[in-house]
Scaffold this active site. Structure first.
Site, PDB file in Angstrom:
ATOM      1  N   ASP A  55       0.864  -1.184   0.000  1.00 42.59           N
ATOM      2  CA  ASP A  55       0.000   0.000   0.000  1.00 42.59           C
ATOM      3  C   ASP A  55       0.902   1.237   0.000  1.00 42.59           C
ATOM      4  O   ASP A  55       1.697   1.427   0.930  1.00 42.59           O
ATOM      5  CB  ASP A  55      -0.880  -0.052   1.264  1.00 42.59           C
ATOM      6  CG  ASP A  55      -2.191   0.692   1.118  1.00 42.59           C
ATOM      7  OD1 ASP A  55      -2.170   1.785   0.541  1.00 42.59           O
ATOM      8  OD2 ASP A  55      -3.210   0.167   1.589  1.00 42.59           O
ATOM      9  N   ASP A  98      -2.944   4.741  -2.152  1.00 44.62           N
ATOM     10  CA  ASP A  98      -3.905   5.380  -1.253  1.00 44.62           C
ATOM     11  C   ASP A  98      -4.328   6.760  -1.771  1.00 44.62           C
ATOM     12  O   ASP A  98      -3.487   7.543  -2.205  1.00 44.62           O
ATOM     13  CB  ASP A  98      -3.223   5.535   0.114  1.00 44.62           C
ATOM     14  CG  ASP A  98      -4.181   5.955   1.205  1.00 44.62           C
ATOM     15  OD1 ASP A  98      -5.110   5.197   1.511  1.00 44.62           O
ATOM     16  OD2 ASP A  98      -3.986   7.058   1.767  1.00 44.62           O
ATOM     17  N   GLU A 141      -6.701   3.947  -5.458  1.00 47.81           N
ATOM     18  CA  GLU A 141      -7.913   4.265  -4.687  1.00 47.81           C
ATOM     19  C   GLU A 141      -8.388   5.641  -5.128  1.00 47.81           C
ATOM     20  O   GLU A 141      -7.707   6.648  -4.891  1.00 47.81           O
ATOM     21  CB  GLU A 141      -7.637   4.263  -3.179  1.00 47.81           C
ATOM     22  CG  GLU A 141      -8.942   4.450  -2.404  1.00 47.81           C
ATOM     23  CD  GLU A 141      -8.791   4.993  -0.986  1.00 47.81           C
ATOM     24  OE1 GLU A 141      -9.749   4.902  -0.212  1.00 47.81           O
ATOM     25  OE2 GLU A 141      -7.720   5.542  -0.660  1.00 47.81           O
ATOM     26  N   HIS A 158     -11.285  -2.256   4.474  1.00 52.88           N
ATOM     27  CA  HIS A 158     -11.096  -1.853   5.872  1.00 52.88           C
ATOM     28  C   HIS A 158     -11.758  -0.511   6.167  1.00 52.88           C
ATOM     29  O   HIS A 158     -11.743  -0.061   7.297  1.00 52.88           O
ATOM     30  CB  HIS A 158      -9.594  -1.775   6.160  1.00 52.88           C
ATOM     31  CG  HIS A 158      -8.931  -0.689   5.368  1.00 52.88           C
ATOM     32  ND1 HIS A 158      -8.855  -0.709   3.984  1.00 52.88           N
ATOM     33  CD2 HIS A 158      -8.357   0.468   5.740  1.00 52.88           C
ATOM     34  CE1 HIS A 158      -8.243   0.379   3.568  1.00 52.88           C
ATOM     35  NE2 HIS A 158      -7.928   1.104   4.615  1.00 52.88           N
ATOM     36  N   ASP A 159     -12.300   0.141   5.159  1.00 50.15           N
ATOM     37  CA  ASP A 159     -12.978   1.429   5.367  1.00 50.15           C
ATOM     38  C   ASP A 159     -14.500   1.302   5.327  1.00 50.15           C
ATOM     39  O   ASP A 159     -15.199   2.267   5.623  1.00 50.15           O
ATOM     40  CB  ASP A 159     -12.570   2.426   4.261  1.00 50.15           C
ATOM     41  CG  ASP A 159     -11.101   2.810   4.342  1.00 50.15           C
ATOM     42  OD1 ASP A 159     -10.547   2.832   5.457  1.00 50.15           O
ATOM     43  OD2 ASP A 159     -10.507   3.094   3.281  1.00 50.15           O
TER      44      ASP A 159
HETATM   45  C1  GLC Z   1      -7.581   5.709   2.514  1.00 46.34           C
HETATM   46  C2  GLC Z   1      -7.470   4.533   3.452  1.00 46.34           C
HETATM   47  C3  GLC Z   1      -8.041   4.916   4.774  1.00 46.34           C
HETATM   48  C4  GLC Z   1      -7.239   6.078   5.338  1.00 46.34           C
HETATM   49  C5  GLC Z   1      -7.176   7.234   4.324  1.00 46.34           C
HETATM   50  C6  GLC Z   1      -6.113   8.209   4.686  1.00 46.34           C
HETATM   51  O1  GLC Z   1      -8.884   6.020   2.244  1.00 46.34           O
HETATM   52  O2  GLC Z   1      -8.104   3.422   2.890  1.00 46.34           O
HETATM   53  O3  GLC Z   1      -8.034   3.850   5.683  1.00 46.34           O
HETATM   54  O4  GLC Z   1      -7.807   6.524   6.523  1.00 46.34           O
HETATM   55  O5  GLC Z   1      -6.871   6.778   3.037  1.00 46.34           O
HETATM   56  O6  GLC Z   1      -4.840   7.678   4.417  1.00 46.34           O
END
Ligand code: GLC
Ligand code: MG
Length: 535
Positions: free
Chosen positions: A106, A208, A271, A333-334
């Site tokens: 990641d 990310d 993402e 995980h979100d």
């Molecule tokens: C992404 C991650 C999340 C995190 C955010 C800030 O959305 O998946 O868990 O809090 O980025 O890094």
């Protein structure tokens, strides 16, 4: 990649692959601190391999003060001691590869921890050489933050630093300072990070919040959001028109891709949370490719009826650029657990959907056990997003609880009390129990993953939606002469559906239930996969 590869019949590995997301804190603890780690993951690789997935994506494992559980990185080229060290990482990677699996890490380019040495230097004085590595601004005239941007975690996106009398930007927590991607030295340093891990042999990255990395020149105010309602979370107070998705982001994505391509067939997953037409721009263009898979999160918020799902599939497929490979996500995980939202019976149907749609699926750890909503007792909440804006239901802890492996103490996850509680039903909902039970969610996932391996129509074939009333979604997958039909009953009553006319026979390969229904009929909450014989 797409076009040439197609012509020669060779596809990059990730087109037919299934990605399995491991949240390292919650997979397996090996050293008794209640927190998962790399050696823990390593000793569970048998499970991952037998599940039948192809690639593991690990949420961040780098040194981190853990304000956002690893998404606040304080050293991009190391391993967080609580997870292991570079030697345990190399051992894990070697074992993953020895099993024919791939590994994605990641990459968190938008922000670093405020304890990263770069930020420590940057904050130390206005004329420090690293000052411009982050985004510092004077207070607005009359004091207060430099503009109206809000943090995704609530409150202003700016933190005042008394030492130098300026604010720094943080799109997320104040412990996560945004890097300045307009500074060439930042770019160079971050591209070196990619080289470091690719050089160590990893197969790709999930990137990310890619769409956040670069901000509009001059940092103008964001327009107010006309749809904002209290309770939505303060990030929605304004539209992120100037703070995200700027045209220059595509140069950055392309730079990442150029590095990845230098190491062979390496995958970048981005993402990106944006409407479809914008999302698609992250594939890049044939001469300036971006990431191969901009995450498709459409299923996460999909209204659960056949009509909406058919529309989502059609819209997504239609929006894909030429040569762009699709992908689908059902959990992370979100996000809240899918089985918590839909209930177990429909979560089985959802599993069948995820693993039979066209494109690379990402499966989130624990969803294969059907873990539902987990109540986090007061005082055990850990998610900063929840703790900063309590009561809004924004907590992500419920989707991050430890893997329940068996019915021994702490579910075999750890020798001690885990950092988050287990799912309430762990004594009966765990890997050991579900491995023995042919009708379990785990057995269903294994069967689906095995079918995907067996039939090219499922892993790489075309898709054609045949019908979709409110309750039943029917689609066909095809590759060369192979034809597979998927019919999903999204309601609690029996339903029937029309089979296509041009086939000689239909053989049921799998049902989400073990009911002996006839071709063309579906029991309540049933999904079936049929193989069609050509005439
Ligand atoms: C992404 C991650 C999340 C995190 C955010 C800030 O959305 O998946 O868990 O809090 O980025 O890094
Ligand atoms: Mg541990």
């Amino acid at each position: 990649m797409g076009i040439q590869a197609e012509e020669h019949g060779i596809r990059p590995w990730w087109e037919s692959a299934v990605i399995y997301q491991i949240y390292p804190r919650s997979f397996q603890d090996s050293d008794g601190d209640g927190i998962g780690d790399l050696d823990g993951i390593r000793c569970r690789l048998d499970y991952v391999q037998k599940l039948g997935v192809d690639a593991i994506w690990l949420s961040p494992i780098f040194p981190s003060p853990m304000a956002d559980f690893g998404y606040d990185v304080s050293d991009y080229c190391g391993i967080e001691p609580m997870f292991g060290d570079l030697a345990s990482f190399d051992a894990l990677l070697a074992d993953i590869h020895a099993r024919g699996l791939k590994l994605l890490l990641d990459f968190v380019p938008n922000h670093s921890s405020t304890l990263h040495p770069w930020f420590v230097e940057s904050r130390s004085s206005r004329d420090n050489p690293k000052r411009d590595w982050y985004i510092w601004r004077d207070p607005a005239p009359g004091d207060g933050p430099p503009n109206n941007w809000t943090s995704d975690m609530g409150g202003a996106a700016w933190e005042f630093d008394a030492l130098t009398g300026q604010y720094y930007l943080h799109t997320f927590l104040k412990e996560q300072a945004d890097l300045n991607w307009r500074n060439p030295d930042v770019r160079a340093a971050m591209l070196d990070v990619l080289r470091f891990w690719f050089g160590r042999g990893i197969d790709g990255f999930r990137i990310d919040v890619l769409w956040h990395c670069i901000k509009a020149q001059g940092l103008p105010d964001n327009p107010p959001n006309p749809d904002y309602r209290p309770g939505m979370g303060e990030k929605f107070l304004v539209l992120q028109t100037n703070s995200a998705d700027q045209p220059e982001i595509h140069d950055i994505a392309h730079a990442f891709r150029q590095i990845a391509d230098q190491y062979g067939e390496r995958l970048l997953v981005g993402e990106i949370v944006l409407p479809l037409p914008k999302l698609m721009t992250y594939y890049g263009t044939p001469d300036r490719p971006g990431v191969q898979l901009p995450f498709n999160f459409l299923l996460l918020d999909a209204p659960w009826n056949a009509h909406s799902l058919a529309r989502i599939i059609a819209d997504y497929e239609a929006a894909l650029p030429h040569g762009g490979w699709p992908n689908w996500v059902l959990g992370s995980h979100d996000a809240p657990r899918i089985a918590g939202k839909l209930g177990e019976a429909q979560a089985r149907v959802a599993a069948m959907l995820l693993l039979t749609l066209r494109g690379t699926p990402t499966l989130y750890q624990g969803d294969e056990l059907g873990i539902g909503r987990v109540t986090i007792p007061p005082g055990r909440e850990r998610d900063p997003q929840d703790l900063r804006q309590p009561g809004l239901g924004l907590g992500r802890d419920g989707g991050r609880t430890p893997m329940p492996w068996d019915d021994s103490a702490h579910a075999g996850f750890s020798a001690t009390e885990p950092w988050l509680p287990l799912n309430d039903d762990w004594l009966v909902r765990n890997v050991a129990v579900q491995t023995q039970d042919a009708r379990s969610m785990l057995s269903l996932y294994r069967a689906l993953l095995a079918l995907r391996r067996e039939y090219r129509a499922l892993s790489v074939g075309d898709i054609r939606v045949l019908s979709s009333d409110t309750d039943v979604l029917v689609y066909e997958r095809g590759h060369e002469s192979e034809r597979i039909l998927v019919a999903l009953n999204l309601c609690e009553q029996p339903r029937s559906f029309a089979l296509p006319e041009d086939f000689a026979g239909a053989h049921r390969l799998l049902s989400t239930l073990d009911s002996p229904s006839l071709p063309g009929t579906l029991a309540p909450n049933e999904g079936v996969i049929l193989r069609l014989e050509n005439m």
